[in-house]
Design a protein around this motif. Sequence first.
Motif, PDB file in Angstrom:
ATOM      1  N   ILE A   9       0.837  -1.204   0.000  1.00 54.37           N
ATOM      2  CA  ILE A   9       0.000   0.000   0.000  1.00 54.37           C
ATOM      3  C   ILE A   9       0.868   1.248   0.000  1.00 54.37           C
ATOM      4  N   ALA A  10       1.949   1.242   0.767  1.00 51.19           N
ATOM      5  CA  ALA A  10       2.816   2.422   0.883  1.00 51.19           C
ATOM      6  C   ALA A  10       3.485   2.779  -0.436  1.00 51.19           C
ATOM      7  N   ILE A  11       3.801   1.773  -1.243  1.00 54.05           N
ATOM      8  CA  ILE A  11       4.443   2.034  -2.536  1.00 54.05           C
ATOM      9  C   ILE A  11       3.563   2.927  -3.403  1.00 54.05           C
ATOM     10  N   TRP A  12       2.251   2.759  -3.295  1.00 53.30           N
ATOM     11  CA  TRP A  12       1.316   3.591  -4.063  1.00 53.30           C
ATOM     12  C   TRP A  12       0.912   4.850  -3.301  1.00 53.30           C
ATOM     13  N   ALA A  13       0.688   4.730  -2.014  1.00 46.98           N
ATOM     14  CA  ALA A  13       0.136   5.846  -1.238  1.00 46.98           C
ATOM     15  C   ALA A  13       1.118   7.005  -1.060  1.00 46.98           C
ATOM     16  N   ILE A  14       2.387   6.722  -0.849  1.00 48.30           N
ATOM     17  CA  ILE A  14       3.363   7.787  -0.598  1.00 48.30           C
ATOM     18  C   ILE A  14       3.553   8.682  -1.824  1.00 48.30           C
ATOM     19  N   PRO A  15       3.834   8.148  -3.002  1.00 47.34           N
ATOM     20  CA  PRO A  15       3.970   9.051  -4.163  1.00 47.34           C
ATOM     21  C   PRO A  15       2.696   9.826  -4.482  1.00 47.34           C
ATOM     22  N   PHE A  16       1.533   9.162  -4.421  1.00 45.67           N
ATOM     23  CA  PHE A  16       0.289   9.863  -4.703  1.00 45.67           C
ATOM     24  C   PHE A  16      -0.018  10.909  -3.631  1.00 45.67           C
ATOM     25  N   GLY A  17       0.349  10.640  -2.394  1.00 49.59           N
ATOM     26  CA  GLY A  17       0.167  11.615  -1.330  1.00 49.59           C
ATOM     27  C   GLY A  17       1.056  12.834  -1.494  1.00 49.59           C
ATOM     28  N   ILE A  18       2.289  12.618  -1.934  1.00 48.96           N
ATOM     29  CA  ILE A  18       3.201  13.745  -2.163  1.00 48.96           C
ATOM     30  C   ILE A  18       2.735  14.580  -3.348  1.00 48.96           C
ATOM     31  N   VAL A  19       2.358  13.933  -4.441  1.00 49.92           N
ATOM     32  CA  VAL A  19       1.878  14.661  -5.623  1.00 49.92           C
ATOM     33  C   VAL A  19       0.571  15.385  -5.297  1.00 49.92           C
ATOM     34  N   GLY A  20      -0.315  14.716  -4.591  1.00 45.22           N
ATOM     35  CA  GLY A  20      -1.588  15.328  -4.231  1.00 45.22           C
ATOM     36  C   GLY A  20      -1.463  16.457  -3.226  1.00 45.22           C
ATOM     37  N   GLY A  21      -0.405  16.393  -2.406  1.00 48.75           N
ATOM     38  CA  GLY A  21      -0.202  17.425  -1.380  1.00 48.75           C
ATOM     39  C   GLY A  21       0.363  18.667  -1.998  1.00 48.75           C
TER      40      GLY A  21
END
Length: 74
Positions: free
Chosen positions: A62-74
């Motif tokens: 889950i972290a492999i997907w959530a961290i990049p999308f969270g950074i881009v979304g933030g």
Amino acid sequence: MTSTAVAIPAAIPSPGWSGFSIGPLTIHAYALCILLGIVAALWLTDRRWKARSGPEGTVWDIAIWAIPFGIVGG
């Protein structure tokens, strides 16, 4: 009667240090705090997931997907 509003600053001043440079690359202090938070969250979540007998490696998947999308979304 003395006023306490004079003794309390209206805003928190910015720190004098904001990061360091390695050649042309600047590493900001807030980036280090974000990375530290990500590492701490992954460690804590993984421990709790294992304590609840969750499948091995699910948190990292889950972290492999959530961290990049969270950074881009933030």
